[in-house]
Design a protein around this motif. Structure first.
Motif, PDB file in Angstrom:
ATOM      1  N   SER A  20       0.822  -1.213   0.000  1.00  0.00           N
ATOM      2  CA  SER A  20       0.000   0.000   0.000  1.00  0.00           C
ATOM      3  C   SER A  20       0.856   1.263   0.000  1.00  0.00           C
ATOM      4  O   SER A  20       0.342   2.367  -0.202  1.00  0.00           O
ATOM      5  CB  SER A  20      -0.952   0.010   1.197  1.00  0.00           C
ATOM      6  OG  SER A  20      -0.228  -0.007   2.411  1.00  0.00           O
ATOM      7  N   ARG A  21       2.170   1.117   0.231  1.00  0.00           N
ATOM      8  CA  ARG A  21       3.063   2.272   0.231  1.00  0.00           C
ATOM      9  C   ARG A  21       4.504   1.793   0.137  1.00  0.00           C
ATOM     10  O   ARG A  21       4.790   0.602   0.123  1.00  0.00           O
ATOM     11  CB  ARG A  21       2.873   3.099   1.510  1.00  0.00           C
ATOM     12  CG  ARG A  21       3.194   2.343   2.783  1.00  0.00           C
ATOM     13  CD  ARG A  21       2.979   3.224   4.002  1.00  0.00           C
ATOM     14  NE  ARG A  21       3.209   2.483   5.242  1.00  0.00           N
ATOM     15  CZ  ARG A  21       3.183   3.036   6.453  1.00  0.00           C
ATOM     16  NH1 ARG A  21       2.915   4.330   6.589  1.00  0.00           N
ATOM     17  NH2 ARG A  21       3.397   2.309   7.528  1.00  0.00           N
ATOM     18  N   ARG A  29       4.012  -0.913  -8.822  1.00  0.00           N
ATOM     19  CA  ARG A  29       3.914   0.023  -9.934  1.00  0.00           C
ATOM     20  C   ARG A  29       4.792  -0.439 -11.103  1.00  0.00           C
ATOM     21  O   ARG A  29       4.374  -0.416 -12.265  1.00  0.00           O
ATOM     22  CB  ARG A  29       4.325   1.423  -9.487  1.00  0.00           C
ATOM     23  CG  ARG A  29       4.268   2.469 -10.609  1.00  0.00           C
ATOM     24  CD  ARG A  29       4.740   3.831 -10.119  1.00  0.00           C
ATOM     25  NE  ARG A  29       3.916   4.330  -9.032  1.00  0.00           N
ATOM     26  CZ  ARG A  29       2.749   4.937  -9.211  1.00  0.00           C
ATOM     27  NH1 ARG A  29       2.276   5.121 -10.440  1.00  0.00           N
ATOM     28  NH2 ARG A  29       2.062   5.356  -8.172  1.00  0.00           N
ATOM     29  N   ARG A  47      -6.586   2.134   2.443  1.00  0.00           N
ATOM     30  CA  ARG A  47      -5.251   2.506   1.961  1.00  0.00           C
ATOM     31  C   ARG A  47      -4.907   1.737   0.689  1.00  0.00           C
ATOM     32  O   ARG A  47      -4.293   2.280  -0.231  1.00  0.00           O
ATOM     33  CB  ARG A  47      -4.208   2.237   3.053  1.00  0.00           C
ATOM     34  CG  ARG A  47      -2.792   2.592   2.646  1.00  0.00           C
ATOM     35  CD  ARG A  47      -1.823   2.421   3.798  1.00  0.00           C
ATOM     36  NE  ARG A  47      -1.941   3.520   4.744  1.00  0.00           N
ATOM     37  CZ  ARG A  47      -1.280   3.579   5.901  1.00  0.00           C
ATOM     38  NH1 ARG A  47      -0.490   2.583   6.258  1.00  0.00           N
ATOM     39  NH2 ARG A  47      -1.427   4.623   6.692  1.00  0.00           N
ATOM     40  N   GLU A  50      -6.728   3.343  -2.236  1.00  0.00           N
ATOM     41  CA  GLU A  50      -6.083   4.600  -2.617  1.00  0.00           C
ATOM     42  C   GLU A  50      -4.807   4.332  -3.413  1.00  0.00           C
ATOM     43  O   GLU A  50      -4.533   4.992  -4.423  1.00  0.00           O
ATOM     44  CB  GLU A  50      -5.762   5.412  -1.360  1.00  0.00           C
ATOM     45  CG  GLU A  50      -5.125   6.757  -1.645  1.00  0.00           C
ATOM     46  CD  GLU A  50      -4.813   7.531  -0.374  1.00  0.00           C
ATOM     47  OE1 GLU A  50      -4.137   8.574  -0.479  1.00  0.00           O
ATOM     48  OE2 GLU A  50      -5.240   7.094   0.713  1.00  0.00           O
ATOM     49  N   ALA A  51      -4.027   3.342  -2.966  1.00  0.00           N
ATOM     50  CA  ALA A  51      -2.795   3.001  -3.677  1.00  0.00           C
ATOM     51  C   ALA A  51      -3.100   2.463  -5.073  1.00  0.00           C
ATOM     52  O   ALA A  51      -2.445   2.831  -6.053  1.00  0.00           O
ATOM     53  CB  ALA A  51      -2.002   1.972  -2.880  1.00  0.00           C
ATOM     54  N   ALA A  53      -5.626   3.080  -6.948  1.00  0.00           N
ATOM     55  CA  ALA A  53      -6.134   4.136  -7.830  1.00  0.00           C
ATOM     56  C   ALA A  53      -5.003   4.930  -8.467  1.00  0.00           C
ATOM     57  O   ALA A  53      -5.193   5.535  -9.533  1.00  0.00           O
ATOM     58  CB  ALA A  53      -7.043   5.070  -7.040  1.00  0.00           C
ATOM     59  N   GLY A  54      -3.837   4.912  -7.857  1.00  0.00           N
ATOM     60  CA  GLY A  54      -2.709   5.664  -8.387  1.00  0.00           C
ATOM     61  C   GLY A  54      -1.822   4.885  -9.337  1.00  0.00           C
ATOM     62  O   GLY A  54      -0.843   5.437  -9.862  1.00  0.00           O
ATOM     63  N   LEU A  55      -2.137   3.613  -9.579  1.00  0.00           N
ATOM     64  CA  LEU A  55      -1.324   2.800 -10.478  1.00  0.00           C
ATOM     65  C   LEU A  55      -1.902   2.823 -11.889  1.00  0.00           C
ATOM     66  O   LEU A  55      -3.101   2.989 -12.081  1.00  0.00           O
ATOM     67  CB  LEU A  55      -1.240   1.362  -9.960  1.00  0.00           C
ATOM     68  CG  LEU A  55      -0.509   1.159  -8.627  1.00  0.00           C
ATOM     69  CD1 LEU A  55      -0.296  -0.325  -8.365  1.00  0.00           C
ATOM     70  CD2 LEU A  55       0.826   1.882  -8.602  1.00  0.00           C
TER      71      LEU A  55
END
Length: 254
Positions: A20-21, A29, A47, A50-51, A53-55
């Motif tokens: 997740s981070r 990624r 979390r 959210e992670a 959605a950014g890939l």
């Protein structure tokens, strides 16, 4: 110029624990950018969402389960394969750090760091390998550490888990290699992440890292992506039981 097909991981399915981070998210990624279907794992569903959605791409999934609990791992991996398809790649990245002198290190913290850094890799690796060995192929990459080889004062329990993870990697290679599964480790050096930010901002410690590292800097999470892509690719089909250190040369010098 196109990439050599030996390094093509497009279309493969990968599960990355603790993603997740930080390092896990960077590796996820990289795999997604290389064309993999990627499953992010952690315990916090919000979390993870959210992670994800950014890939990039539309082949990113999440799976919230506790990698330190055997029954949770068994049901979690089964659900991932049912929903996403057979896993080709597992990256055992889940980990934590607890810093304290050994004389002050409590038993509960000892078991917590062992469970998170070592037992999780055994549990998730075993569950993934049950299926990979039946299919006759698979890649498992355990995120080891510079501290699989060396240690500083105050982090002995962490180093103990990462040293043991190196040997678990070799043991997995011995057991599962005959069934077509390659198991290797990736050993980050000092990498700048959210969790190491206080150390990066500590000028005395940061100066020590830069002096001690032949590359003269902290590593970045993107520095690790090439290593994981190599170990996950057909280019590494005859590489197993090894740890690839991505540490700017720190393990090679006094």
């Amino acid at each position: 110029m196109t990439a050599h097909p030996l390094f093509d991981v497009g279309g493969r399915r990968a599960l990355v624990t603790g993603s997740s981070r930080g390092i896990g998210l960077a590796l996820a990624r990289g795999l997604a950018e290389a064309g993999c279907t990627v499953v992010l794992n952690g315990r916090d569903e919000d979390r993870l969402a959210e992670a994800a959605a950014g890939l990039p791409g539309d082949r990113v999934h999440t799976a919230a389960f506790d990698v330190t609990d055997g029954s949770s791992v068994a049901s979690g991996v089964a659900e991932v394969e049912e929903r996403v398809g057979p896993l080709d790649i597992l990256v055992n990245n889940a980990g934590m750090q607890l810093r304290a002198p050994l004389l002050e290190f409590g038993e509960s913290d000892w078991h917590r760091i062992l469970d998170t850094n070592l037992t999780s890799a055994f549990l998730v690796g075993r569950e993934a390998a049950r299926r990979m060995t039946e299919r006759g192929h698979g890649k498992i990459i355990n995120i080891c550490s510079l501290q699989s080889e060396v240690v500083r004062p105050g982090i002995a329990p962490y180093a103990a888990t990462k040293g043991a993870l190196k040997m678990l990697t070799k043991g997995m290679c011995a057991d599962w290699g005959p069934s077509g599964v390659q198991v290797n480790g990736l050993g980050p050096g000092y990498i700048e992440t959210e969790l190491t930010r206080p150390l990066v901002e500590d000028e005395e410690f940061s100066s020590w890292v830069r002096r001690r590292t032949p590359a003269g800097r902290w590593g970045r999470t993107r520095d690790l992506v090439g290593g994981v892509l190599f170990l996950a690719s057909p280019a590494a089909d005859f590489v197993s039981g090894q740890v690839l250190y991505v540490d700017g040369g720190m393990t090679s010098v006094l």
